[in-house]
Write a protein that holds these residues in place. Structure first.
Motif, mmCIF file in Angstrom:
data_model
loop_
_atom_site.group_PDB
_atom_site.id
_atom_site.type_symbol
_atom_site.label_atom_id
_atom_site.label_comp_id
_atom_site.label_asym_id
_atom_site.label_seq_id
_atom_site.Cartn_x
_atom_site.Cartn_y
_atom_site.Cartn_z
ATOM 1 N N VAL A 160 -5.550 -0.586 1.959
ATOM 2 C CA VAL A 160 -6.221 -0.391 0.675
ATOM 3 C C VAL A 160 -5.181 -0.530 -0.442
ATOM 4 O O VAL A 160 -3.976 -0.587 -0.188
ATOM 5 N N ALA A 161 -5.653 -0.561 -1.684
ATOM 6 C CA ALA A 161 -4.760 -0.787 -2.826
ATOM 7 C C ALA A 161 -3.872 0.411 -3.137
ATOM 8 O O ALA A 161 -2.765 0.251 -3.644
ATOM 9 N N PRO A 172 3.859 -3.637 3.068
ATOM 10 C CA PRO A 172 4.081 -2.258 2.705
ATOM 11 C C PRO A 172 2.780 -1.461 2.772
ATOM 12 O O PRO A 172 1.690 -2.020 2.637
ATOM 13 N N LEU A 173 2.915 -0.168 2.948
ATOM 14 C CA LEU A 173 1.764 0.732 2.906
ATOM 15 C C LEU A 173 1.293 0.872 1.463
ATOM 16 O O LEU A 173 2.056 0.591 0.535
ATOM 17 N N PRO A 174 0.078 1.332 1.254
ATOM 18 C CA PRO A 174 -0.381 1.555 -0.118
ATOM 19 C C PRO A 174 0.526 2.577 -0.815
ATOM 20 O O PRO A 174 1.034 3.498 -0.188
ATOM 21 N N GLU A 175 0.706 2.389 -2.109
ATOM 22 C CA GLU A 175 1.489 3.343 -2.891
ATOM 23 C C GLU A 175 0.726 4.660 -3.014
ATOM 24 O O GLU A 175 -0.494 4.673 -3.163
ATOM 25 N N LEU A 176 1.474 5.764 -2.967
ATOM 26 C CA LEU A 176 0.907 7.108 -3.144
ATOM 27 C C LEU A 176 1.262 7.628 -4.529
ATOM 28 O O LEU A 176 2.443 7.658 -4.899
ATOM 29 N N LEU A 177 0.257 8.038 -5.282
ATOM 30 C CA LEU A 177 0.446 8.778 -6.527
ATOM 31 C C LEU A 177 0.107 10.227 -6.233
ATOM 32 O O LEU A 177 -1.002 10.526 -5.776
ATOM 33 N N GLN A 178 1.070 11.100 -6.468
ATOM 34 C CA GLN A 178 0.859 12.522 -6.224
ATOM 35 C C GLN A 178 1.146 13.284 -7.506
ATOM 36 O O GLN A 178 2.150 13.028 -8.181
ATOM 37 N N ALA A 235 9.439 8.726 5.604
ATOM 38 C CA ALA A 235 8.759 8.021 6.695
ATOM 39 C C ALA A 235 8.516 6.542 6.366
ATOM 40 O O ALA A 235 8.167 5.770 7.248
ATOM 41 N N GLY A 236 8.668 6.166 5.080
ATOM 42 C CA GLY A 236 8.535 4.755 4.742
ATOM 43 C C GLY A 236 7.470 4.417 3.720
ATOM 44 O O GLY A 236 7.142 3.245 3.526
ATOM 45 N N MET A 237 6.933 5.419 3.047
ATOM 46 C CA MET A 237 5.869 5.169 2.073
ATOM 47 C C MET A 237 6.447 5.154 0.658
ATOM 48 O O MET A 237 7.353 5.920 0.341
ATOM 49 N N ASN A 238 5.907 4.289 -0.190
ATOM 50 C CA ASN A 238 6.280 4.260 -1.600
ATOM 51 C C ASN A 238 5.488 5.359 -2.302
ATOM 52 O O ASN A 238 4.259 5.288 -2.372
ATOM 53 N N THR A 239 6.189 6.384 -2.796
ATOM 54 C CA THR A 239 5.516 7.529 -3.402
ATOM 55 C C THR A 239 6.026 7.762 -4.817
ATOM 56 O O THR A 239 7.173 7.453 -5.133
#
Length: 192
Positions: A93-94, A120-126, A150-154
């Protein structure tokens, strides 16, 4: 939050017995043994909701919405549910957002991110309030750090003085982030 070119779906958590409330019925996405990062996840209830919410995603796909034009997210437990759904089942997903949310220290989500075949995995906005009395700001920060490791763009954004709630600045940040992830078709086709 309104968008001209994006349809927003707001599923509601079902009523279920909730252990932190001594088994009383509560509208929650999944059960928890306690509200803490230091306990196992209640995987049976999480899997049930991943299946139910996955069906919502599949309905959208059948309706013609490609996964790369979807953003999945939520507030509090809804954010944790979104992380399970995206990182384990819908890695293409986006984007994903989690507001005032956390994952347990040994969450299966961290392993799913490490083992992801979709890169890449979807970017996480937190986003998280620094004065949150229900879900510690530190828990949210630690979740973001572990996902990044773990490898996620956050990206993690703190909101000073905010308790376990949303604020206008947070909603404006989320709105602009979603518009970057899901530009209008005219902007998308123009190469922006």
């Amino acid at each position: 939050m309104a968008f001209e070119h994006i349809r927003v779906i707001f599923p509601t958590a079902p009523a279920r017995p909730y252990t932190p409330m001594h088994g009383s019925l509560s509208h929650v996405w999944f059960d928890r043994y306690k509200i803490s990062r230091d306990c196992p996840e209640h995987l049976e209830s999480i899997e049930e909701m991943c299946s139910n919410l996955g069906a919502v995603v599949q309905d959208e796909i059948r309706a013609g919405v490609p996964k790369h034009r979807m953003v999945i997210g939520g507030f509090s437990m809804g954010g944790a549910m979104a992380l399970h759904l995206v990182c384990r089942y819908f890695q293409d997903v986006a984007g994903v957002f989690a507001l005032s949310s956390f994952l347990n220290k040994d969450s299966v989500v961290y392993q799913a991110v490490e083992n992801a075949t979709q890169r890449p995995l979807p970017e996480l906005l937190q986003c998280h309030g620094t004065a949150d009395e229900l879900v510690s700001h530190t828990w949210g920060e630690e979740t973001s750090c572990l996902l990044k490791k773990a490898g996620m763009n956050t990206s993690f954004h703190s909101f000073p003085g905010l308790n376990h709630q949303l604020c206008r600045a947070e909603m404006e940040l989320l709105h602009s982030w979603i518009l970057k992830k899901l530009p209008s078709e005219s902007a998308f086709s123009a190469g922006h």
